[in-house]
Design an enzyme around this catalytic site. Structure first.
Site, PDB file in Angstrom:
ATOM      1  N   GLU A   1      24.219   9.853  13.041  1.00  0.00           N
ATOM      2  CA  GLU A   1      25.261   8.834  12.853  1.00  0.00           C
ATOM      3  C   GLU A   1      25.000   7.601  13.699  1.00  0.00           C
ATOM      4  OE1 GLU A   1      27.039   9.024  10.402  1.00  0.00           O
ATOM      5  OE2 GLU A   1      26.504  11.114  10.091  1.00  0.00           O
TER       6      GLU A   1
ATOM      7  N   ASP B   1      24.251   8.770  -5.694  1.00  0.00           N
ATOM      8  CA  ASP B   1      23.988   8.736  -4.250  1.00  0.00           C
ATOM      9  C   ASP B   1      23.236   7.454  -3.866  1.00  0.00           C
ATOM     10  OD1 ASP B   1      23.863   9.670  -1.575  1.00  0.00           O
ATOM     11  OD2 ASP B   1      21.992  10.762  -1.955  1.00  0.00           O
TER      12      ASP B   1
ATOM     13  N   ASN C   1      17.048  24.173  21.457  1.00  0.00           N
ATOM     14  CA  ASN C   1      16.993  24.619  20.059  1.00  0.00           C
ATOM     15  C   ASN C   1      16.411  23.601  19.100  1.00  0.00           C
ATOM     16  OD1 ASN C   1      18.246  27.060  20.735  1.00  0.00           O
ATOM     17  ND2 ASN C   1      20.234  26.050  20.728  1.00  0.00           N
TER      18      ASN C   1
HETATM   19  S1  RRT Z   1      24.989   9.861   5.963  1.00  0.00           S
HETATM   20  C1  RRT Z   1      25.905  10.929   7.034  1.00  0.00           C
HETATM   21  C2  RRT Z   1      25.384  12.340   7.003  1.00  0.00           C
HETATM   22  C3  RRT Z   1      26.005  13.132   8.110  1.00  0.00           C
HETATM   23  C4  RRT Z   1      25.377  14.453   8.248  1.00  0.00           C
HETATM   24  C5  RRT Z   1      24.079  14.574   8.705  1.00  0.00           C
HETATM   25  C6  RRT Z   1      26.094  15.555   7.875  1.00  0.00           C
HETATM   26  C7  RRT Z   1      23.517  15.801   8.841  1.00  0.00           C
HETATM   27  C8  RRT Z   1      25.535  16.809   8.008  1.00  0.00           C
HETATM   28  C9  RRT Z   1      24.252  16.920   8.477  1.00  0.00           C
HETATM   29  C10 RRT Z   1      24.801  13.487   4.958  1.00  0.00           C
HETATM   30  O1  RRT Z   1      23.636  13.427   5.230  1.00  0.00           O
HETATM   31  N1  RRT Z   1      25.691  12.959   5.746  1.00  0.00           N
HETATM   32  C11 RRT Z   1      25.308  14.191   3.730  1.00  0.00           C
HETATM   33  C12 RRT Z   1      25.644  13.270   2.609  1.00  0.00           C
HETATM   34  O2  RRT Z   1      25.166  13.524   1.486  1.00  0.00           O
HETATM   35  O3  RRT Z   1      26.386  12.310   2.826  1.00  0.00           O
HETATM   36 ZN    ZN Z   2      23.246   9.362   7.031  1.00  0.00          ZN
END
Ligand code: RRT
Ligand code: ZN
Ligand code: CA
Length: 498
Positions: free
Chosen positions: A325, A408, A365
């Protein structure tokens, strides 16, 4: 969260300051209608108590909220504030009067004889510090002591060097040099994170409440409670005892700790001070919506769902997700990769790559999976994505297999697999589609991609421009004929990007 008053304040109090004659809150129609300015109305109501400086006047619907600071000959009486709520017609609706009676206090007969410089010396000696993040600042105040009041210096600084960060405030008698009171606003909290680990982190004590506010990094790290609603940011996370052990606390503890770890990762590894490289404050909101199976960067803050408990648990629990993020923010402030089609897939991949490099650098990890710590809490060994084998989760690992539809945003979370695979080969090494890449290790992988992101990538970069950017970065860092530069080029050969 147990319920009792903050003890760290009380424990260090040498002389308990007693507020003399504070009247607390009065409400009702306290004055007649008036056309005088709001500040004058409040002043007139309390002025028998002494002099006041107007601190602030703020609109609150049709009312005005006035804050006054009590002072004597221009010296503020510490903590003695009057708040008045003045209605539209000029009547005083409510007043909190914490002004004290200072007239004839024997302690005030002695004006300050100690210099500010001397007081700061005493302070530095007391807190045993010489290296400051924020240098000691002294303010002359009137400090209430039992039934008396004296002149004192209020001195505060922030210290990061040494074993524990601190932000001590001392009240030093401006005549005797005696310490009248002291407290450390930077509280060292303990708690339990989403993964059930005991952790320590920085909070801030304000009044008798602790807040998830870490003032030791950049312009601060703040964590909010969205309370399972969708209005953001929610409220700054507050805790009564600085022990964050409730189940509801865990998402906040993880968001706060992982934001600090990610900040440290960028600062210590690349010298980057927050996402804007100017110390921008890091805000996170947890408990967003209900059973929300995702996390996002909304342009100013990181936002985390709780997950539904089967597909995901609290998303802030995973460092690679938090770093993913925050990397979206870094990207926004550097390359500015457009979140669509190939540039969008690079944007996503860079977040996965830096999330994984951060996970490696924190040293716990490490793997080439993304989101494994919070994905399907009932199932072990799986993840949302795999960088070593994107195909395991249905994502392409070669340019020829790219998704060309419009879902997407043009497959940003799908085609990221192609770049993730190239990054995996560069970091770890391996043979793919008959091409063998000698791995350079995770730290060099991070350095190469960080340089590509912050130097050579632009909003409309495509996969081919990414290859050029990564190869050039490897040449810049390790030499134009280096093994690293060769490996960088081969990693793209292996996924069909030229
Ligand atoms: S783009 C934000 C991202 C957050 C995340 C990352 C959630 C890793 C879980 C694991 C995604 O990659 N979200 C999932 C998506 O399709 O938005
Ligand atoms: Zn992302
Ligand atoms: Ca991982």
């Amino acid at each position: 969260m147990k319920k009792f008053l903050a003890t760290s304040l009380v424990a260090s109090v040498l002389v308990v300051p007693t507020v003399v004659g504070a009247e607390g809150l009065q409400a009702g129609k306290l004055t007649k209608a008036s056309s005088e300015p709001a500040a004058t109305i409040v002043k007139d109501f309390v002025n028998k108590k002494g002099d006041f400086a107007v601190q602030n006047v703020e609109k609150d619907g049709s009312s005005q909220i006035v804050r006054l600071q009590q002072e004597v000959d221009g010296v503020p009486v510490f903590g003695s504030v009057v708040v008045g709520n003045v209605a539209k017609d000029g009547t005083l609706k409510a007043v909190v009067n914490d002004a004290i009676n200072v007239k004839g206090k024997p302690g005030l007969a002695k004006k300050a004889t100690l210099s500010e410089k001397k007081a700061i010396k005493l302070y530095q000696k007391a807190i045993k510090a010489s290296k400051f993040e924020v240098a000691p600042k002294a303010e002359l105040v009137i400090y209430p002591v039992k039934d008396d009041a004296v002149y004192a210096y209020k001195i505060t600084s922030t210290v990061l060097a040494g074993k524990e960060p601190s932000r001590w405030t001392y009240f030093i008698d401006a005549n005797s040099g005696k310490v009248l009171n002291k407290f450390d606003q930077l509280a060292h909290a303990t708690g339990t994170d989403v993964l059930g680990r005991s952790v320590t982190f920085n909070t801030t004590l304000s009044g008798s409440t602790y807040y998830l506010q870490d003032t030791t990094r950049g312009k601060g790290i703040y964590t909010y409670d969205a309370k399972n609603r969708t209005s953001l940011p929610g409220t700054l996370w507050a805790d009564a005892d600085n022990v964050f052990n409730a189940t509801y606390d865990r998402a906040a503890v993880s968001a706060h700790v992982n934001a600090a770890k990610t900040y440290d990762f960028y600062k210590n590894t690349y010298g980057r001070n927050s996402y804007d490289n100017a110390g921008a404050r890091l805000n996170s909101s947890v408990h967003y919506s209900t059973s929300y199976n995702n996390a996002f960067w909304d342009g100013t803050k990181m936002v985390y769902g709780d997950g539904d408990g089967s597909t995901f648990t609290y998303l802030s629990g995973a460092l690679d997700v938090v770093a993913h993020e925050l990397t979206h923010a870094v990207t926004e402030y550097s390359a500015g990769l457009v979140y669509q089609n190939e540039s969008g897939a690079i944007n996503e991949a860079i977040s996965d790559i830096m999330g994984t490099v951060a996970e490696y650098s924190v040293g716990s990890n490490f793997d080439w999976l993304v989101g494994e710590d919070i994905y399907t809490p009932g199932v072990s060994g799986d993840a949302l994505r795999s960088m070593s084998n994107p195909a395991a989760y249905g994502d392409p690992d070669h340019y020829s297999k790219r998704y060309t539809g419009t879902q997407d945003n043009g497959g940003v979370h799908t085609n990221s697999g192609i770049v993730n695979k190239a990054a995996y080969l560069l970091g770890n090494g391996g043979t793919h589609t008959g091409v063998t890449v000698t791995g350079v290790g995770v730290p060099k992988l991070g350095a190469i991609y960080y340089r590509a992101l912050t130097v050579y990538l632009t909003p409309n970069s495509n996969f081919s421009s990414l290859r050029a950017a990564v190869v050039q970065s490897a040449k810049d860092l390790y030499g134009s004929t280096s093994a690293e530069a060769t490996a960088a080029a081969k990693s793209f050969d292996a996924v069909g990007v030229y």
